[in-house]
Design a protein around this motif. Structure first.
Motif, PDB file in Angstrom:
ATOM      1  N   VAL A  83       0.922  -1.220   0.129  1.00 41.60           N
ATOM      2  CA  VAL A  83      -0.037   0.060  -0.113  1.00 41.60           C
ATOM      3  C   VAL A  83       0.796   1.304   0.003  1.00 41.60           C
ATOM      4  CG1 VAL A  83      -1.710   1.362   1.483  1.00 41.60           C
ATOM      5  CG2 VAL A  83      -2.067  -1.234   0.971  1.00 41.60           C
ATOM      6  N   LEU A  84       2.069   1.062   0.935  1.00 41.39           N
ATOM      7  CA  LEU A  84       2.849   2.570   0.740  1.00 41.39           C
ATOM      8  C   LEU A  84       3.380   2.688  -0.675  1.00 41.39           C
ATOM      9  CD1 LEU A  84       3.835   4.320   2.775  1.00 41.39           C
ATOM     10  CD2 LEU A  84       5.961   2.984   3.120  1.00 41.39           C
ATOM     11  N   ARG A  85       3.672   1.643  -1.307  1.00 38.71           N
ATOM     12  CA  ARG A  85       4.410   1.596  -2.455  1.00 38.71           C
ATOM     13  C   ARG A  85       3.169   2.101  -3.908  1.00 38.71           C
ATOM     14  NH1 ARG A  85       6.585  -4.146  -2.677  1.00 38.71           N
ATOM     15  NH2 ARG A  85       8.774  -3.825  -1.582  1.00 38.71           N
ATOM     16  N   MET A  86       1.991   1.850  -3.425  1.00 39.48           N
ATOM     17  CA  MET A  86       1.069   2.590  -4.288  1.00 39.48           C
ATOM     18  C   MET A  86       0.713   3.945  -3.848  1.00 39.48           C
ATOM     19  SD  MET A  86      -2.225  -0.080  -4.061  1.00 39.48           S
ATOM     20  CE  MET A  86      -1.892  -1.975  -4.237  1.00 39.48           C
ATOM     21  N   ILE A  87       0.920   4.318  -2.463  1.00 36.09           N
ATOM     22  CA  ILE A  87       0.957   5.684  -2.171  1.00 36.09           C
ATOM     23  C   ILE A  87       2.006   6.642  -2.697  1.00 36.09           C
ATOM     24  CG2 ILE A  87       1.145   7.140  -0.085  1.00 36.09           C
ATOM     25  CD1 ILE A  87      -0.203   4.987   1.535  1.00 36.09           C
ATOM     26  N   ALA A  88       3.173   6.052  -2.682  1.00 39.21           N
ATOM     27  CA  ALA A  88       4.433   6.671  -3.106  1.00 39.21           C
ATOM     28  C   ALA A  88       4.204   6.843  -4.814  1.00 39.21           C
ATOM     29  CB  ALA A  88       5.672   5.747  -2.921  1.00 39.21           C
ATOM     30  N   ASP A  89       3.678   6.087  -5.818  1.00 40.14           N
ATOM     31  CA  ASP A  89       3.550   6.093  -7.028  1.00 40.14           C
ATOM     32  C   ASP A  89       2.784   7.415  -7.358  1.00 40.14           C
ATOM     33  OD1 ASP A  89       5.250   3.985  -7.343  1.00 40.14           O
ATOM     34  OD2 ASP A  89       3.306   2.586  -7.782  1.00 40.14           O
ATOM     35  N   ARG A  90       1.820   7.845  -6.240  1.00 38.68           N
ATOM     36  CA  ARG A  90       0.887   8.769  -6.294  1.00 38.68           C
ATOM     37  C   ARG A  90       1.344  10.235  -5.880  1.00 38.68           C
ATOM     38  NH1 ARG A  90      -1.086   3.988  -6.778  1.00 38.68           N
ATOM     39  NH2 ARG A  90      -2.730   3.533  -7.976  1.00 38.68           N
ATOM     40  N   PHE A  91       2.334  10.086  -4.918  1.00 35.57           N
ATOM     41  CA  PHE A  91       2.571  11.413  -4.451  1.00 35.57           C
ATOM     42  C   PHE A  91       3.896  12.203  -5.114  1.00 35.57           C
ATOM     43  CE2 PHE A  91       0.076   9.791  -1.364  1.00 35.57           C
ATOM     44  CZ  PHE A  91      -0.115  10.673  -0.362  1.00 35.57           C
TER      45      PHE A  91
END
Length: 91
Positions: A83-91
């Motif tokens: 989930v953190l990777r998904m967030i990082a991809d969008r930030f």
């Protein structure tokens, strides 16, 4: 001192809620897919917070952003890595 204690208690509560949601998401591949399909940071945050509300978990968008920043700095691993990777991809 009393203010600090209250803040620590409140902090612990939102972190528990974020962690519980992360566990629920990891147990449900369909939720992971829904999150992964979000096109933007704001859509991701909105969906993550809505998923929490659906499960009677309480944290704000600001709480989530704080947790993300803390985890990026190596503190409190409460958000699952995927989930953190998904967030990082969008930030």
């Amino acid at each position: 001192m009393r203010e600090r204690k209250l803040r620590d208690i409140e902090s612990g509560e939102y972190k528990k809620a974020i962690k519980k949601l992360g566990e629920a998401v990891m147990d449900d591949p369909a939720l992971l897919e829904r999150l992964d399909a979000t096109p933007s940071k704001s859509d991701f945050i909105d969906l993550y917070c809505n998923l929490a509300k659906e499960r009677d978990l309480s944290f704000s968008k600001s709480d989530l952003l704080i947790a993300v920043q803390e985890q990026k700095q190596g503190k409190d691993g409460i958000i699952p890595t995927i989930v953190l990777r998904m967030i990082a991809d969008r930030f």
